[in-house]
Every structure is written in C-alpha cells, then in structure tokens.
Design a protein around this motif. Sequence first.
Motif, mmCIF file in Angstrom:
data_model
loop_
_atom_site.group_PDB
_atom_site.id
_atom_site.type_symbol
_atom_site.label_atom_id
_atom_site.label_comp_id
_atom_site.label_asym_id
_atom_site.label_seq_id
_atom_site.Cartn_x
_atom_site.Cartn_y
_atom_site.Cartn_z
ATOM 1 N N GLU A 170 33.853 45.291 39.329
ATOM 2 C CA GLU A 170 33.227 44.362 38.822
ATOM 3 C C GLU A 170 33.781 43.396 37.678
ATOM 4 O O GLU A 170 33.144 42.651 37.070
ATOM 5 C CB GLU A 170 32.020 45.280 37.853
ATOM 6 C CG GLU A 170 31.218 46.156 38.876
ATOM 7 C CD GLU A 170 30.105 47.040 38.149
ATOM 8 O OE1 GLU A 170 30.166 46.540 36.912
ATOM 9 O OE2 GLU A 170 29.696 48.046 38.707
ATOM 10 N N PRO A 172 35.930 40.903 38.040
ATOM 11 C CA PRO A 172 36.251 39.411 38.313
ATOM 12 C C PRO A 172 34.698 38.681 37.891
ATOM 13 O O PRO A 172 34.659 37.760 37.057
ATOM 14 C CB PRO A 172 36.364 39.274 39.746
ATOM 15 C CG PRO A 172 37.124 40.602 39.830
ATOM 16 C CD PRO A 172 36.299 41.546 39.215
ATOM 17 N N ARG A 173 33.607 39.455 38.146
ATOM 18 C CA ARG A 173 32.219 38.785 38.111
ATOM 19 C C ARG A 173 31.958 38.685 36.401
ATOM 20 O O ARG A 173 31.106 37.983 35.928
ATOM 21 C CB ARG A 173 31.228 39.620 38.573
ATOM 22 C CG ARG A 173 31.212 39.322 40.083
ATOM 23 C CD ARG A 173 30.014 39.989 40.964
ATOM 24 N NE ARG A 173 29.810 41.460 40.536
ATOM 25 C CZ ARG A 173 30.184 42.241 41.094
ATOM 26 N NH1 ARG A 173 31.087 42.181 42.523
ATOM 27 N NH2 ARG A 173 29.969 43.608 40.878
ATOM 28 N N ALA A 174 32.463 39.688 35.755
ATOM 29 C CA ALA A 174 32.354 39.732 34.340
ATOM 30 C C ALA A 174 33.092 38.567 33.664
ATOM 31 O O ALA A 174 32.852 38.439 32.402
ATOM 32 C CB ALA A 174 32.425 41.154 33.932
ATOM 33 N N THR A 176 33.380 35.471 32.670
ATOM 34 C CA THR A 176 32.678 34.216 32.791
ATOM 35 C C THR A 176 33.056 33.295 31.468
ATOM 36 O O THR A 176 33.660 33.896 30.412
ATOM 37 C CB THR A 176 31.166 34.436 32.761
ATOM 38 O OG1 THR A 176 30.996 35.138 31.206
ATOM 39 C CG2 THR A 176 30.620 35.305 33.678
ATOM 40 N N GLU A 220 40.486 32.651 39.455
ATOM 41 C CA GLU A 220 39.823 32.737 38.170
ATOM 42 C C GLU A 220 40.465 31.860 37.057
ATOM 43 O O GLU A 220 40.019 31.554 35.950
ATOM 44 C CB GLU A 220 39.338 34.024 37.803
ATOM 45 C CG GLU A 220 38.576 34.881 38.299
ATOM 46 C CD GLU A 220 38.954 35.406 39.955
ATOM 47 O OE1 GLU A 220 38.217 36.087 40.688
ATOM 48 O OE2 GLU A 220 40.273 35.268 40.497
#
Length: 331
Positions: A170, A172-174, A176, A220
């Motif tokens: 989880e 990479p999605r976090a 931001t 990223e």
Amino acid sequence: MTTTVTLALTPGEPAGIGPELCLQLAAEQRSAGLVAVASKPLLEARNRLLGLGITLQDWMPGTAAETAPGKLSVYHVDGLATTEAGKLDPANSAYVLDTLTVATRGCMEGLFDGMVTAPVHKGVINDAGIEFSGHTEFLQAMCGVERVVMMLATDELRVALVTTHLPLSEVPRAITPERLTQVTRILNQDLKRFFGVQQPRILVAGLNPHAGEGGHLGREELDIIEPTLESLRGEGMTLTGPLPADTLFTPHWLDNADVALAMYHDQGLPVLKFQGFGRAVNITLGLPIVRTSVDHGTALDLAGTGRADVGSLRQAVRVGEHMTRCQKGLN
C-alpha cells in the motif's frame, strides 16, 4: 515562568516492563519533574516485587513534581483490574487508554509541559473490543490534528517517516504530493520549534531502488517526489533528494544533514535501530504538545524480573525535556 520542566509519564501496558522502568528511572538523578499518570496500587505492587524502595507521593495539579532520586510523584488513575507482571488482561485496556487521555489533556491544559510514554500492547487493547492502532494515532485524534509525523532519534541520527504502519503493497499509493508536502512541512517546522535547528537540512529518500534510476525502476521519484520537493524548496526549505536509500545512510550525506526522511517504515528504521537500539527515542511531530516514547515493546518476558533496560525511557525523558525547553525558549 518556572525553569523546571514537568513531564507526564505513562507506564503503558500494566503487565509489561513500563511500570518498573518508571520506578527505575525515579531512582536516578534528574532535572525534570516526573509525574506518573497511573494506578498507584500498580506501581506499589511492582515496587514491592522488585524491592526498589521508591517513595510514591500523590501529586495534585499545580504542585511541584518530584525531582529527587528515590521519589516519584503519582497522579492516580482508577480502573486497573489486575497487576500481575507478564500476564496480559484485556480488562485493563480501558484503564491504559484512560492514562493516555489524562496525560494528553493535562498537556493541552498546561498541567504538564509534555508527555513520555512507555509501551502499550495494541493486541490486547483490540482483544478487549476497543479499536486502537497505536499511541500516535490516538494522540492525533485527541489533539484534533490532520497529520502527524513519526520521527525516531538517537544522539547521532534522526529518521522521520512519510508513511508508518502500512503493508508494503500500500505504500506507493500513499506517497502523494499532498502527504509528502504535509509531512515535510511539519518536519521542517518542528525541527525549528522543538530542536532549535534554524534551517533544517533534510535528506529525502526515494521510494524505489536507486531512486527509480531515471524511471527505469519506477516513476514515483519523477512524477511525485522530485516535483513536490522542488515546490517545497520554493518555500525556502533545504531539501536534498530524492536519494537512493542504500547510499543516503552513509557519512557522505548524513554528516551534512539534520534528518533523513524515509518513505516507509522499514526503509529507515532498521538503520536507526541498528545504530542505536535501546537509546533511541520515538517522537511525534505535528502535535500541539511534546510527546516522546521508547523504541521498544512491552517485553512481557522481562516484566517483574528487574532486568529491563531503562536506557530508552531515560533518553525519552531527556529529549522531552529538551524539546520543552526549546519550545519555551529556556535553553
């Protein structure tokens, strides 16, 4: 304004080593006043079990806290069900959270200058049917702030985290722009506010191996991290990165930095704990209050034996006092 700092001390899980660490610390010379926010019978029982001979004195708000070796001020909290060392009891869970609530409110109301927390046992609290993910999130909710930052520190190294207790899948999605911006601003601000660092020098790790290697090992860094850092540099921050994490933690970079900012828990903390486990401090930034904690768990197997090492709690008190003095301009 008094120059003596008063810190609330929460012993955490009653069956763990927290209560005896508080008592062991009370035996030592110290400059800060300590108030154990806890069940007095719990501390009395552990005091007798280990033969520590600490004098426990009732503390009332507005009075001076004990600083003398061999004495400990206690702000009694009711609700403890059992006091047996090493044996978890879910019936104690509400009491544990009550100690945190009393200490936090005391800090927010000015009764205490800050709080130092011994370890809790998240599992047994959840077994009691109480949703609890940890000290940090509990204090964040109590203080009503949108974002907090976990930073661990030794005398030689500070490591802060963009994400904390997330599954690796989880992370990479976090990562931001919004989260990275909030975390970096808090880190920059609180190094000034609590540590007296006038212009914090922050090393920022990349997420991927080799910091993405120009997009070949992940985007990223190119799409999120670097643009966000460039924007924050426009606010006057001194930011270096994104750097490959496997070389960031080397003297070449660390000798000219005040803190390393890691993207996830196990990217930065293994380095710090290898470098200084047992004398590291867990610090929550972004709160309106000072909060420090130990770098270890409840150690149920050591509870009641007298073999627990007080080093991390001693350091947490020292850092909590230093942060308070910086914030108040007393250093």
